[in-house]
Motif scaffolding. Structure first.
Motif, PDB file in Angstrom:
ATOM      1  N   MET A   1      38.740  47.054  62.877  1.00  0.00           N
ATOM      2  CA  MET A   1      38.126  48.360  63.107  1.00  0.00           C
ATOM      3  C   MET A   1      39.173  49.466  63.094  1.00  0.00           C
ATOM      4  SD  MET A   1      34.879  47.930  65.699  1.00  0.00           S
ATOM      5  CE  MET A   1      35.777  47.315  67.106  1.00  0.00           C
ATOM      6  N   SER A   2      40.420  49.138  63.530  1.00  0.00           N
ATOM      7  CA  SER A   2      41.508  50.126  63.480  1.00  0.00           C
ATOM      8  C   SER A   2      41.810  50.509  62.046  1.00  0.00           C
ATOM      9  CB  SER A   2      42.767  49.546  64.150  1.00  0.00           C
ATOM     10  OG  SER A   2      42.527  49.252  65.508  1.00  0.00           O
ATOM     11  N   ASP A   3      41.806  49.514  61.150  1.00  0.00           N
ATOM     12  CA  ASP A   3      42.059  49.781  59.724  1.00  0.00           C
ATOM     13  C   ASP A   3      40.973  50.677  59.138  1.00  0.00           C
ATOM     14  OD1 ASP A   3      44.285  48.174  59.875  1.00  0.00           O
ATOM     15  OD2 ASP A   3      43.222  46.383  59.194  1.00  0.00           O
ATOM     16  N   ILE A   4      39.729  50.428  59.519  1.00  0.00           N
ATOM     17  CA  ILE A   4      38.609  51.235  59.021  1.00  0.00           C
ATOM     18  C   ILE A   4      38.721  52.663  59.534  1.00  0.00           C
ATOM     19  CG2 ILE A   4      36.089  51.537  59.099  1.00  0.00           C
ATOM     20  CD1 ILE A   4      35.893  48.460  59.314  1.00  0.00           C
ATOM     21  N   ALA A   5      39.056  52.808  60.803  1.00  0.00           N
ATOM     22  CA  ALA A   5      39.192  54.145  61.397  1.00  0.00           C
ATOM     23  C   ALA A   5      40.280  54.949  60.673  1.00  0.00           C
ATOM     24  CB  ALA A   5      39.522  54.014  62.881  1.00  0.00           C
ATOM     25  N   LYS A   6      41.401  54.282  60.366  1.00  0.00           N
ATOM     26  CA  LYS A   6      42.502  54.951  59.675  1.00  0.00           C
ATOM     27  C   LYS A   6      42.092  55.374  58.274  1.00  0.00           C
ATOM     28  CE  LYS A   6      47.343  54.249  58.365  1.00  0.00           C
ATOM     29  NZ  LYS A   6      48.503  53.311  58.391  1.00  0.00           N
ATOM     30  N   GLU A   7      41.423  54.457  57.552  1.00  0.00           N
ATOM     31  CA  GLU A   7      41.016  54.729  56.174  1.00  0.00           C
ATOM     32  C   GLU A   7      39.941  55.810  56.110  1.00  0.00           C
ATOM     33  OE1 GLU A   7      41.019  54.389  52.068  1.00  0.00           O
ATOM     34  OE2 GLU A   7      42.402  53.532  53.529  1.00  0.00           O
ATOM     35  N   ALA A   8      39.005  55.798  57.087  1.00  0.00           N
ATOM     36  CA  ALA A   8      37.898  56.766  57.072  1.00  0.00           C
ATOM     37  C   ALA A   8      38.285  58.088  57.719  1.00  0.00           C
ATOM     38  CB  ALA A   8      36.688  56.173  57.789  1.00  0.00           C
ATOM     39  N   GLY A   9      39.422  58.122  58.398  1.00  0.00           N
ATOM     40  CA  GLY A   9      39.861  59.347  59.048  1.00  0.00           C
ATOM     41  C   GLY A   9      39.042  59.693  60.279  1.00  0.00           C
ATOM     42  N   VAL A  10      38.623  58.681  61.032  1.00  0.00           N
ATOM     43  CA  VAL A  10      37.842  58.901  62.252  1.00  0.00           C
ATOM     44  C   VAL A  10      38.461  58.097  63.387  1.00  0.00           C
ATOM     45  CG1 VAL A  10      35.703  59.295  60.958  1.00  0.00           C
ATOM     46  CG2 VAL A  10      36.268  56.980  61.727  1.00  0.00           C
ATOM     47  N   SER A  11      37.926  58.288  64.579  1.00  0.00           N
ATOM     48  CA  SER A  11      38.454  57.566  65.740  1.00  0.00           C
ATOM     49  C   SER A  11      37.942  56.119  65.783  1.00  0.00           C
ATOM     50  CB  SER A  11      38.054  58.283  67.035  1.00  0.00           C
ATOM     51  OG  SER A  11      36.658  58.160  67.252  1.00  0.00           O
ATOM     52  N   LEU A  12      38.655  55.280  66.516  1.00  0.00           N
ATOM     53  CA  LEU A  12      38.233  53.887  66.693  1.00  0.00           C
ATOM     54  C   LEU A  12      36.892  53.819  67.408  1.00  0.00           C
ATOM     55  CD1 LEU A  12      38.930  50.878  66.458  1.00  0.00           C
ATOM     56  CD2 LEU A  12      40.145  51.063  68.644  1.00  0.00           C
ATOM     57  N   THR A  13      36.643  54.740  68.355  1.00  0.00           N
ATOM     58  CA  THR A  13      35.366  54.776  69.073  1.00  0.00           C
ATOM     59  C   THR A  13      34.213  55.036  68.112  1.00  0.00           C
ATOM     60  OG1 THR A  13      36.454  55.605  71.055  1.00  0.00           O
ATOM     61  CG2 THR A  13      34.074  55.895  70.921  1.00  0.00           C
ATOM     62  N   THR A  14      34.430  55.981  67.167  1.00  0.00           N
ATOM     63  CA  THR A  14      33.388  56.287  66.184  1.00  0.00           C
ATOM     64  C   THR A  14      33.050  55.051  65.356  1.00  0.00           C
ATOM     65  OG1 THR A  14      34.039  58.614  66.030  1.00  0.00           O
ATOM     66  CG2 THR A  14      32.812  57.695  64.168  1.00  0.00           C
ATOM     67  N   VAL A  15      34.085  54.329  64.906  1.00  0.00           N
ATOM     68  CA  VAL A  15      33.873  53.115  64.112  1.00  0.00           C
ATOM     69  C   VAL A  15      33.098  52.085  64.929  1.00  0.00           C
ATOM     70  CG1 VAL A  15      35.000  51.171  62.959  1.00  0.00           C
ATOM     71  CG2 VAL A  15      35.919  53.487  62.717  1.00  0.00           C
ATOM     72  N   SER A  16      33.485  51.943  66.193  1.00  0.00           N
ATOM     73  CA  SER A  16      32.810  50.972  67.069  1.00  0.00           C
ATOM     74  C   SER A  16      31.338  51.308  67.222  1.00  0.00           C
ATOM     75  CB  SER A  16      33.491  50.943  68.438  1.00  0.00           C
ATOM     76  OG  SER A  16      32.816  50.062  69.313  1.00  0.00           O
ATOM     77  N   PHE A  17      31.037  52.584  67.450  1.00  0.00           N
ATOM     78  CA  PHE A  17      29.639  53.013  67.606  1.00  0.00           C
ATOM     79  C   PHE A  17      28.834  52.723  66.345  1.00  0.00           C
ATOM     80  CE2 PHE A  17      30.293  56.499  71.077  1.00  0.00           C
ATOM     81  CZ  PHE A  17      30.590  55.503  71.987  1.00  0.00           C
ATOM     82  N   VAL A  18      29.398  53.041  65.183  1.00  0.00           N
ATOM     83  CA  VAL A  18      28.681  52.886  63.925  1.00  0.00           C
ATOM     84  C   VAL A  18      28.434  51.410  63.619  1.00  0.00           C
ATOM     85  CG1 VAL A  18      28.816  53.194  61.412  1.00  0.00           C
ATOM     86  CG2 VAL A  18      29.515  55.054  62.946  1.00  0.00           C
ATOM     87  N   LEU A  19      29.458  50.587  63.752  1.00  0.00           N
ATOM     88  CA  LEU A  19      29.335  49.179  63.364  1.00  0.00           C
ATOM     89  C   LEU A  19      28.484  48.369  64.336  1.00  0.00           C
ATOM     90  CD1 LEU A  19      32.944  48.400  62.069  1.00  0.00           C
ATOM     91  CD2 LEU A  19      30.917  49.083  60.772  1.00  0.00           C
ATOM     92  N   ASN A  20      28.453  48.784  65.598  1.00  0.00           N
ATOM     93  CA  ASN A  20      27.635  48.055  66.573  1.00  0.00           C
ATOM     94  C   ASN A  20      26.186  48.518  66.567  1.00  0.00           C
ATOM     95  OD1 ASN A  20      29.515  46.216  67.720  1.00  0.00           O
ATOM     96  ND2 ASN A  20      30.497  47.915  68.774  1.00  0.00           N
ATOM     97  N   GLY A  21      25.917  49.676  65.923  1.00  0.00           N
ATOM     98  CA  GLY A  21      24.542  50.152  65.789  1.00  0.00           C
ATOM     99  C   GLY A  21      23.936  50.544  67.127  1.00  0.00           C
ATOM    100  N   GLY A  22      22.608  50.588  67.179  1.00  0.00           N
ATOM    101  CA  GLY A  22      21.904  50.922  68.406  1.00  0.00           C
ATOM    102  C   GLY A  22      21.924  52.403  68.706  1.00  0.00           C
ATOM    103  N   ALA A  23      21.682  52.732  69.957  1.00  0.00           N
ATOM    104  CA  ALA A  23      21.574  54.133  70.380  1.00  0.00           C
ATOM    105  C   ALA A  23      22.885  54.883  70.196  1.00  0.00           C
ATOM    106  CB  ALA A  23      21.127  54.200  71.839  1.00  0.00           C
ATOM    107  N   MET A  24      24.010  54.187  70.397  1.00  0.00           N
ATOM    108  CA  MET A  24      25.306  54.860  70.291  1.00  0.00           C
ATOM    109  C   MET A  24      25.575  55.329  68.861  1.00  0.00           C
ATOM    110  SD  MET A  24      26.104  54.696  73.407  1.00  0.00           S
ATOM    111  CE  MET A  24      27.758  55.309  73.454  1.00  0.00           C
ATOM    112  N   ALA A  25      25.116  54.553  67.877  1.00  0.00           N
ATOM    113  CA  ALA A  25      25.349  54.916  66.475  1.00  0.00           C
ATOM    114  C   ALA A  25      24.650  56.213  66.119  1.00  0.00           C
ATOM    115  CB  ALA A  25      24.888  53.787  65.561  1.00  0.00           C
ATOM    116  N   ARG A  26      23.516  56.479  66.779  1.00  0.00           N
ATOM    117  CA  ARG A  26      22.752  57.694  66.470  1.00  0.00           C
ATOM    118  C   ARG A  26      23.462  58.966  66.953  1.00  0.00           C
ATOM    119  NH1 ARG A  26      18.457  54.041  67.562  1.00  0.00           N
ATOM    120  NH2 ARG A  26      18.277  54.678  69.752  1.00  0.00           N
ATOM    121  N   GLN A  27      24.496  58.798  67.752  1.00  0.00           N
ATOM    122  CA  GLN A  27      25.270  59.956  68.204  1.00  0.00           C
ATOM    123  C   GLN A  27      26.243  60.446  67.131  1.00  0.00           C
ATOM    124  OE1 GLN A  27      27.188  59.281  71.969  1.00  0.00           O
ATOM    125  NE2 GLN A  27      25.402  58.264  72.872  1.00  0.00           N
TER     126      GLN A  27
END
Length: 263
Positions: free
Chosen positions: A1-27
């Motif tokens: 997830m750290s590699d994805i965050a670096k490549e996408a230019g976003v935070s690790l928290t954002t990657v975690s929210f998106v990949l885990n889905g659910g209510a947090m991803a909708r934020q």
């Protein structure tokens, strides 16, 4: 997830929210969410399901326990697999389910943090239900109409099924109908017997003594009872309702040796 965050230019928290889905991803905004998913796909990311199960305390896997794996189990498993896959669950077979292994099965379910257990015709599974109850692992019995404390049951409508069978024979013109039971102890066996007699009584059709027989699921005894029922003479059935396909197969084979045609 750290590699994805670096490549996408976003935070690790954002990657975690998106990949885990659910209510947090909708934020997360739609464009950012799409970017993270695209990068994850390009990089070949696959979520660690085991780690997620540990964190959630529940594994998306159902256990299936049966006394023996028969053709009926194959049909049941086909439906279970279809529904499970559609909901994102896997199915795990748990051996043959001998009575002495009940607690071993329960221990395995608990250690694997299974999402639920499906049991087919396993009469001594009370210990399993009791053990799993403390860990919030639900139990469902299939092909079983008996009441099991703390568990749900999914079974056939035996009463209506046998009504349809007998009424079909009556519609064909049969008035002398016999019934070959496999047993007389299980609830479904009792329901089938009652349904047969209820329909015959409703149509004012007699059931002579000896025309309702119980072979105890013994094929040699079934063959002998069939020969007795159709020994000839003026009073013998013209139709036979059997408590299951294996019994019907033995009855048909026996009737053929008596020179009787089974359409």
């Amino acid at each position: 997830m750290s590699d994805i965050a670096k490549e996408a230019g976003v935070s690790l928290t954002t990657v975690s929210f998106v990949l885990n889905g659910g209510a947090m991803a909708r934020q997360i905004g739609p464009s950012t969410r799409t970017r993270v998913l695209e990068v994850a796909r390009e990089m070949g990311y696959r979520r660690n399901g085991l780690a997620h199960a540990v964190a959630a305390g529940k594994n998306p896997v159902f256990g299936y326990l049966s006394v023996e794996l028969s053709e009926q189990d194959a049909l049941l498993l086909d439906g279970i697999l279809q529904e499970s896959a559609g909901a994102g669950y896997l199915v795990k077979l748990l051996g043959r389910g001998e009575d002495e292994h009940d607690l071993e099965v329960a221990r395995h379910c608990i250690e694997q943090r299974l999402a639920g257990l499906i049991i087919r015709r396993h009469g001594a599974a009370v210990a399993v239900c009791e053990e799993l109850k403390g860990y919030n692992i639900p139990v469902v019995f299939v092909d079983d109409n008996r009441a099991h404390p703390g568990a749900r049951c999914v079974g056939s409508d035996d009463r209506e099924g046998y009504r349809l069978a007998v009424e079909h024979l009556i519609a064909l013109g049969h008035r002398a109908i016999a019934y070959m039971a496999g047993g007389s102890r299980l609830p479904q066996e009792i329901l089938r017997n009652q349904s047969f007699h209820d329909v015959m009584r409703e149509h004012n059709l007699p059931v002579p003594q000896g025309w309702t027989t119980d072979c105890g699921w013994s094929y040699p005894r079934l063959a002998a009872l069939t020969r007795t029922l159709f020994k000839g003479g003026t009073e013998q059935p013209t139709a036979l309702v059997c408590d299951g396909d294996p019994l019907a197969a033995v009855a048909i084979r026996t009737l053929s040796t008596l020179g009787l045609r089974v359409p």
